[in-house]
Scaffold this motif. Sequence first.
Motif, mmCIF file in Angstrom:
data_model
loop_
_atom_site.group_PDB
_atom_site.id
_atom_site.type_symbol
_atom_site.label_atom_id
_atom_site.label_comp_id
_atom_site.label_asym_id
_atom_site.label_seq_id
_atom_site.Cartn_x
_atom_site.Cartn_y
_atom_site.Cartn_z
ATOM 1 N N THR A 1 -57.092 17.751 -43.412
ATOM 2 C CA THR A 1 -56.730 18.729 -44.764
ATOM 3 C C THR A 1 -55.803 17.527 -45.408
ATOM 4 O OG1 THR A 1 -56.849 20.696 -43.830
ATOM 5 C CG2 THR A 1 -55.620 20.454 -45.909
ATOM 6 N N LEU A 2 -54.707 17.187 -44.851
ATOM 7 C CA LEU A 2 -53.672 16.094 -45.680
ATOM 8 C C LEU A 2 -54.310 15.105 -46.089
ATOM 9 C CD1 LEU A 2 -50.883 15.445 -46.376
ATOM 10 C CD2 LEU A 2 -50.522 14.620 -43.986
ATOM 11 N N LEU A 3 -55.372 14.290 -45.072
ATOM 12 C CA LEU A 3 -55.993 13.262 -45.539
ATOM 13 C C LEU A 3 -56.804 13.523 -46.790
ATOM 14 C CD1 LEU A 3 -57.032 10.310 -45.152
ATOM 15 C CD2 LEU A 3 -58.595 11.259 -43.560
ATOM 16 N N ALA A 4 -57.476 14.625 -46.750
ATOM 17 C CA ALA A 4 -58.433 14.943 -48.198
ATOM 18 C C ALA A 4 -57.599 15.005 -49.226
ATOM 19 C CB ALA A 4 -59.203 16.052 -47.741
ATOM 20 N N THR A 5 -56.240 15.518 -49.063
ATOM 21 C CA THR A 5 -55.372 15.964 -50.333
ATOM 22 C C THR A 5 -54.811 14.530 -50.837
ATOM 23 O OG1 THR A 5 -54.916 18.040 -49.109
ATOM 24 C CG2 THR A 5 -53.465 17.049 -50.910
ATOM 25 N N VAL A 6 -54.801 13.661 -49.902
ATOM 26 C CA VAL A 6 -54.104 12.355 -50.407
ATOM 27 C C VAL A 6 -55.096 11.461 -50.959
ATOM 28 C CG1 VAL A 6 -53.032 10.266 -49.700
ATOM 29 C CG2 VAL A 6 -52.099 12.239 -48.940
ATOM 30 N N LEU A 7 -56.337 11.511 -50.436
ATOM 31 C CA LEU A 7 -57.592 10.838 -50.599
ATOM 32 C C LEU A 7 -58.036 11.081 -52.240
ATOM 33 C CD1 LEU A 7 -59.630 8.390 -49.885
ATOM 34 C CD2 LEU A 7 -61.009 10.208 -48.887
ATOM 35 N N LEU A 8 -58.101 12.259 -52.421
ATOM 36 C CA LEU A 8 -58.383 12.587 -53.738
ATOM 37 C C LEU A 8 -57.976 11.912 -54.876
ATOM 38 C CD1 LEU A 8 -60.646 14.646 -55.185
ATOM 39 C CD2 LEU A 8 -58.733 16.315 -55.438
ATOM 40 N N PRO A 9 -56.817 12.116 -55.034
ATOM 41 C CA PRO A 9 -56.197 11.483 -56.268
ATOM 42 C C PRO A 9 -56.157 9.877 -56.242
ATOM 43 C CG PRO A 9 -54.276 12.385 -54.937
ATOM 44 C CD PRO A 9 -55.630 12.949 -54.399
ATOM 45 N N ALA A 10 -56.086 9.305 -54.961
ATOM 46 C CA ALA A 10 -55.947 8.004 -55.041
ATOM 47 C C ALA A 10 -57.387 7.327 -55.174
ATOM 48 C CB ALA A 10 -55.787 7.554 -53.537
ATOM 49 N N TRP A 11 -58.401 7.881 -54.766
ATOM 50 C CA TRP A 11 -59.861 7.697 -55.107
ATOM 51 C C TRP A 11 -60.236 7.671 -56.631
ATOM 52 C CZ3 TRP A 11 -63.602 4.470 -54.269
ATOM 53 C CH2 TRP A 11 -64.780 4.875 -54.584
ATOM 54 N N LEU B 1 -46.727 12.604 -59.439
ATOM 55 C CA LEU B 1 -48.175 12.860 -58.481
ATOM 56 C C LEU B 1 -48.228 13.004 -57.322
ATOM 57 C CD1 LEU B 1 -51.428 13.224 -59.053
ATOM 58 C CD2 LEU B 1 -51.600 10.761 -58.790
ATOM 59 N N ALA B 2 -47.256 12.349 -56.436
ATOM 60 C CA ALA B 2 -47.269 12.390 -54.885
ATOM 61 C C ALA B 2 -46.635 13.789 -54.817
ATOM 62 C CB ALA B 2 -46.582 11.026 -54.456
ATOM 63 N N LEU B 3 -45.588 14.212 -55.304
ATOM 64 C CA LEU B 3 -44.904 15.327 -55.283
ATOM 65 C C LEU B 3 -45.931 16.432 -55.404
ATOM 66 C CD1 LEU B 3 -42.231 17.004 -54.595
ATOM 67 C CD2 LEU B 3 -41.823 16.730 -57.052
ATOM 68 N N ALA B 4 -46.804 16.462 -56.553
ATOM 69 C CA ALA B 4 -47.829 17.445 -56.779
ATOM 70 C C ALA B 4 -48.734 17.883 -55.590
ATOM 71 C CB ALA B 4 -48.193 16.971 -58.435
ATOM 72 N N MET B 5 -49.187 16.385 -55.253
ATOM 73 C CA MET B 5 -50.269 16.721 -54.354
ATOM 74 C C MET B 5 -49.571 17.137 -52.730
ATOM 75 S SD MET B 5 -52.535 15.759 -55.799
ATOM 76 C CE MET B 5 -54.032 16.044 -54.401
ATOM 77 N N ALA B 6 -48.203 16.940 -52.566
ATOM 78 C CA ALA B 6 -47.575 17.230 -51.520
ATOM 79 C C ALA B 6 -47.289 18.988 -51.653
ATOM 80 C CB ALA B 6 -46.195 16.872 -51.338
ATOM 81 N N TYR B 7 -47.267 19.514 -52.738
ATOM 82 C CA TYR B 7 -47.101 20.843 -53.202
ATOM 83 C C TYR B 7 -48.384 21.511 -53.074
ATOM 84 C CZ TYR B 7 -46.418 25.243 -55.443
ATOM 85 O OH TYR B 7 -46.441 26.838 -55.517
ATOM 86 N N ILE B 8 -49.518 20.863 -53.493
ATOM 87 C CA ILE B 8 -50.920 21.466 -53.346
ATOM 88 C C ILE B 8 -51.045 21.524 -51.893
ATOM 89 C CG2 ILE B 8 -53.386 20.832 -53.713
ATOM 90 C CD1 ILE B 8 -52.601 19.759 -56.214
ATOM 91 N N PHE B 9 -50.901 20.581 -50.883
ATOM 92 C CA PHE B 9 -51.291 20.444 -49.557
ATOM 93 C C PHE B 9 -50.414 21.696 -48.925
ATOM 94 C CE2 PHE B 9 -49.226 19.414 -45.255
ATOM 95 C CZ PHE B 9 -50.479 19.577 -44.601
ATOM 96 N N VAL B 10 -49.111 22.103 -49.238
ATOM 97 C CA VAL B 10 -48.356 23.194 -48.738
ATOM 98 C C VAL B 10 -48.982 24.434 -49.072
ATOM 99 C CG1 VAL B 10 -46.357 24.317 -48.889
ATOM 100 C CG2 VAL B 10 -46.350 21.799 -48.614
ATOM 101 N N THR B 11 -49.491 24.610 -50.543
ATOM 102 C CA THR B 11 -50.273 25.681 -50.875
ATOM 103 C C THR B 11 -51.629 25.851 -50.157
ATOM 104 O OG1 THR B 11 -51.087 24.781 -52.658
ATOM 105 C CG2 THR B 11 -49.261 25.734 -52.956
ATOM 106 N N LEU B 12 -52.150 24.872 -49.579
ATOM 107 C CA LEU B 12 -53.524 24.986 -48.808
ATOM 108 C C LEU B 12 -53.114 25.514 -47.177
ATOM 109 C CD1 LEU B 12 -55.416 21.844 -49.900
ATOM 110 C CD2 LEU B 12 -55.811 24.071 -50.482
ATOM 111 N N LEU B 13 -52.044 25.611 -46.772
ATOM 112 C CA LEU B 13 -51.450 25.826 -45.537
ATOM 113 C C LEU B 13 -51.966 27.331 -45.050
ATOM 114 C CD1 LEU B 13 -48.241 23.965 -44.807
ATOM 115 C CD2 LEU B 13 -50.671 23.339 -44.007
ATOM 116 N N PRO B 14 -51.678 28.248 -46.207
ATOM 117 C CA PRO B 14 -51.929 29.738 -45.804
ATOM 118 C C PRO B 14 -53.652 29.960 -45.586
ATOM 119 C CG PRO B 14 -50.393 29.742 -47.601
ATOM 120 C CD PRO B 14 -50.971 28.383 -47.398
ATOM 121 N N VAL B 15 -54.344 29.205 -46.355
ATOM 122 C CA VAL B 15 -55.955 29.417 -46.134
ATOM 123 C C VAL B 15 -56.297 28.679 -44.895
ATOM 124 C CG1 VAL B 15 -57.897 28.594 -47.093
ATOM 125 C CG2 VAL B 15 -56.145 29.142 -48.672
#
Length: 290
Positions: free
Chosen positions: A141-151, A182-196
Amino acid sequence: MSSTVVPEETAGEVRQVHEPLSWPSELRRQWGRRRTLWAFGLLLALPLVLVGSFAFGQRSGNSRGSASSRIFDLAQSGAANFSLVLVFLASELLLVLLAALFCGDAVPAEASWSSLRYLLIAPVQRARLLTSKLVIGVAATLLATVLLPAWGLLVGGIAYGWDPLTNPLGENLSWGQFLPRLALAMAYIFVTLLPVASIAFWIGTRSDAPLAAVGGAVLVNILFSILDQLDALDPYRNAFPGHYSRSWQDALAVSPDWTDMVHGTLWSLVWAAAFTMLAYRRFRRADILS
């Protein structure tokens, strides 16, 4: 993830030494699955599809001046804007689905292959097995979250140039400001994905159907999203997972306000910890023959 039996002769007896369950073996096992390859393939294809859609729209000349068309026009103004629009679109559904898939599918898929019972009899400690699958699912999940904005930055830069972030109000962020935000925003998005992810993981310990775990977590997320629209549930809806899911946009403002992001982080960690503990409690007490 299988258990390797190595015979050792000691005092005329043969002992069996079991290789402990390792994260690298689980990583190879999960990465080699077609669902993982298809998931990341879809993630990589999304910005290419957007570029093709924008090009088709320009050729057709169909512009109605709607809010969505203005957003898409802004996405074509440079790599920064394109990546931001891509994150906005994917964070609402695609990343949620991938988080549920990576964390919810691992345990029930093992059960559906009839290999889970063997692993638990082997013996492999249940907590170790569950931790291995959870760590690899969260890492994917973390890899997908990082890969999306980088790509998205790479594709957007090639297609539309390397202009910095510009919003409709005319406020700009330089690359030196935008990339850390952007890195901070993606880190936050990753945290909000943890409940799901944790809800899917918990359902996965209660079912041998991967679709039930993935679909169940997505449905729970949709249900909370619907309830979050009801003003009558104030202030309780503030605690719902996903209530602060869009607060990552505050990190990209010229003068960011971190209040909602802090609240969203704390509530996401509470939900994730609660359902993860429920998953361990359920799995440690489950009948391996069922």
